[in-house]
Structures are given as C-alpha cells and as structure tokens.
Motif scaffolding. Structure first.
Motif, PDB file in Angstrom:
ATOM      1  N   ALA A  29      33.657  78.015  66.823  1.00 38.17           N
ATOM      2  CA  ALA A  29      34.193  78.793  65.705  1.00 38.17           C
ATOM      3  C   ALA A  29      34.519  77.897  64.512  1.00 38.17           C
ATOM      4  O   ALA A  29      34.255  78.259  63.357  1.00 38.17           O
ATOM      5  CB  ALA A  29      35.441  79.547  66.150  1.00 38.17           C
ATOM      6  N   VAL A  30      35.087  76.740  64.786  1.00 39.91           N
ATOM      7  CA  VAL A  30      35.441  75.821  63.703  1.00 39.91           C
ATOM      8  C   VAL A  30      34.184  75.316  63.009  1.00 39.91           C
ATOM      9  O   VAL A  30      34.114  75.256  61.774  1.00 39.91           O
ATOM     10  CB  VAL A  30      36.274  74.637  64.241  1.00 39.91           C
ATOM     11  CG1 VAL A  30      36.497  73.607  63.132  1.00 39.91           C
ATOM     12  CG2 VAL A  30      37.610  75.127  64.785  1.00 39.91           C
ATOM     13  N   SER A  31      33.170  74.941  63.786  1.00 43.40           N
ATOM     14  CA  SER A  31      31.923  74.451  63.198  1.00 43.40           C
ATOM     15  C   SER A  31      31.276  75.525  62.338  1.00 43.40           C
ATOM     16  O   SER A  31      30.816  75.248  61.217  1.00 43.40           O
ATOM     17  CB  SER A  31      30.955  74.022  64.313  1.00 43.40           C
ATOM     18  OG  SER A  31      31.489  72.966  65.075  1.00 43.40           O
ATOM     19  N   ALA A  32      31.251  76.757  62.835  1.00 45.87           N
ATOM     20  CA  ALA A  32      30.650  77.855  62.069  1.00 45.87           C
ATOM     21  C   ALA A  32      31.422  78.115  60.784  1.00 45.87           C
ATOM     22  O   ALA A  32      30.831  78.326  59.715  1.00 45.87           O
ATOM     23  CB  ALA A  32      30.605  79.113  62.928  1.00 45.87           C
ATOM     24  N   ALA A  33      32.753  78.090  60.859  1.00 44.67           N
ATOM     25  CA  ALA A  33      33.567  78.354  59.674  1.00 44.67           C
ATOM     26  C   ALA A  33      33.386  77.271  58.618  1.00 44.67           C
ATOM     27  O   ALA A  33      33.470  77.533  57.412  1.00 44.67           O
ATOM     28  CB  ALA A  33      35.038  78.455  60.069  1.00 44.67           C
ATOM     29  N   ALA A  34      33.148  76.045  59.061  1.00 49.96           N
ATOM     30  CA  ALA A  34      32.962  74.939  58.124  1.00 49.96           C
ATOM     31  C   ALA A  34      31.520  74.787  57.670  1.00 49.96           C
ATOM     32  O   ALA A  34      31.229  74.011  56.761  1.00 49.96           O
ATOM     33  CB  ALA A  34      33.430  73.632  58.759  1.00 49.96           C
ATOM     34  N   GLY A  35      30.616  75.519  58.331  1.00 47.29           N
ATOM     35  CA  GLY A  35      29.209  75.454  57.953  1.00 47.29           C
ATOM     36  C   GLY A  35      28.524  74.173  58.384  1.00 47.29           C
ATOM     37  O   GLY A  35      27.655  73.659  57.676  1.00 47.29           O
ATOM     38  N   VAL A  36      28.924  73.652  59.555  1.00 51.64           N
ATOM     39  CA  VAL A  36      28.281  72.436  60.077  1.00 51.64           C
ATOM     40  C   VAL A  36      27.867  72.671  61.526  1.00 51.64           C
ATOM     41  O   VAL A  36      28.292  73.645  62.166  1.00 51.64           O
ATOM     42  CB  VAL A  36      29.234  71.224  59.994  1.00 51.64           C
ATOM     43  CG1 VAL A  36      29.679  70.986  58.564  1.00 51.64           C
ATOM     44  CG2 VAL A  36      30.435  71.417  60.909  1.00 51.64           C
TER      45      VAL A  36
END
Length: 225
Positions: A29-36
């Motif tokens: 979820a964090v990676s998706a939210a940051a776009g990485v």
C-alpha cells in the motif's frame, strides 16, 4: 522543494497511518501510494520495521517542533505544565502516530530527544530547589503518568472521555514531585540534595575528580531518597 523518493515513501506512509492506523501500512500500500515499486522501498528502508522507524521519526519531528516552539520561562513548573498539555494534545489529535512513537517497547533515537527535553525541565525544577525526588525518577513519573492518561483516553470512545483527567493527573504528578516553595530550611534535606546534584551536573567545575563526582552523586541520590 522536490521530494526524494525516500521522502515520498515516508509521507505516503504517514498519510496512510493517519487514515487507517498501523494496519494500513503494508509495504504494497505504501509503495502504491508513493508511486514506486516495492523493491525500492526495501532498498531504502531494509524492511517494514525500517519504514516504521522512519515514519515514527517523521512524527517526532512535528512533535519536537511544537516542543521547541514553547521555549522556556522563568518558572520551570509552568514550563512542565505547558509541555504536558502539548504532549497530551498531540497524543489525542494524532493517536496513530502516538501509538507508533510511544506504544512500543523499543525506544527510537528520535524519542531520546523528547525525553531529554523533559529531563531538562525537571532538572531546572531541581536547580530551583523545588524537587522532592531525584530528577530521573521525577521525569519517569511525569512521562508514565502522561502516557497512561493519553492511552486511556485513546482507548475510550470520544463521547465517553473524561477530559478532566488531563488536568487532574497533571496536577497530581506535579504535587507528588515538587514542593510549594524552594527549600528554605534545614529540614528539607532531600530537596537540597537534589538541587545540589542538579547544580553540579550543570556545572561540575574542576574541584572534584570524575570518581569523586560519581561518589558524591551516589551519596546525594541516597540522601534524596
């Protein structure tokens, strides 16, 4: 200002934490939210614990900015009250951050600065001759009481919270660790011992060797207790 990839990940995690609590902080979820991509997160933080450390530090930066903005007055006991109120306000307004910052057994580096600020305030009370108990114990009592109030209120539904506990607990712990006035007579030996130790820690001078200062500190602690 252009954010680094690391900053984007930390801020994305912080927003997820505020919105959904710690359970929302999956690496995906964090990676998706940051776009990485997820491998980028692991390369920068090692694992999820590394990410949580970075998010906790991010929360402490905001908290410590408020602490520093309070400044100091001539009355260290009033400064203790103001610091208590800010601490409780932060905990109740950002409970997910507070639980991450203080609700775990591990003590992160960022927390040590906050603890040091509290100890400095208590040390100033000791220097003024108004502390009943040794500085370390007084600081621990203040912190433990404040954290207990916050965690108790966080665990209660908003409509059932007794906010009067905040002031009641604050004044109770202050009354427990301080005297009404500075030690002014020979009968208040513990407060005098605490004040002397605080003064020597602030300015040890060169009259005593390190070993002598350590021995004197041990004696003063014994008298204070």
């Amino acid at each position: 200002m252009t954010l680094t990839t690391r900053d984007r990940l930390v801020r994305a995690a912080a927003e997820l934490l505020l919105e959904g609590g710690r359970d929302a902080l999956s690496t995906r979820a964090v990676s998706a939210a940051a776009g990485v991509q997820a491998p980028t997160l692991y390369r920068l933080f090692g694992d999820k614990d590394g990410l949580l450390d970075a998010v906790a530090t991010y929360g402490f930066e905001s908290y410590l900015a408020g602490k520093h903005a309070l400044g100091e007055t001539e009355d260290p006991i009033d400064d203790l009250r103001r610091g208590w109120d800010l601490h409780v306000e932060f905990g109740l307004s950002q409970p997910a951050f507070y639980l991450l910052m203080y609700g775990e057994p591990r003590v992160r580096e960022a927390r040590k600065e906050a603890d040091a600020i509290l100890r400095r305030i208590v040390g100033r009370i000791a220097e003024a001759g108004r502390l009943r108990v040794p500085v370390e114990r007084a600081a621990q009592l203040v912190h433990a009481t404040g954290m207990g109030v916050i965690l108790s209120l966080i665990a209660s539904p908003a409509e059932r919270r007794d906010l009067g506990l905040i002031t009641a607990a604050r004044e109770h712990v202050i009354a427990t660790i301080t005297t009404d006035t500075a030690a002014a007579d020979d009968s208040d030996v513990p407060s005098r011992a605490i004040a002397l130790k605080a003064a020597l820690e602030k300015d040890p001078g060169d009259a005593l060797t390190p070993a002598e200062r350590a021995l004197l500190a041990e004696w003063l602690d014994r008298v204070a207790r």
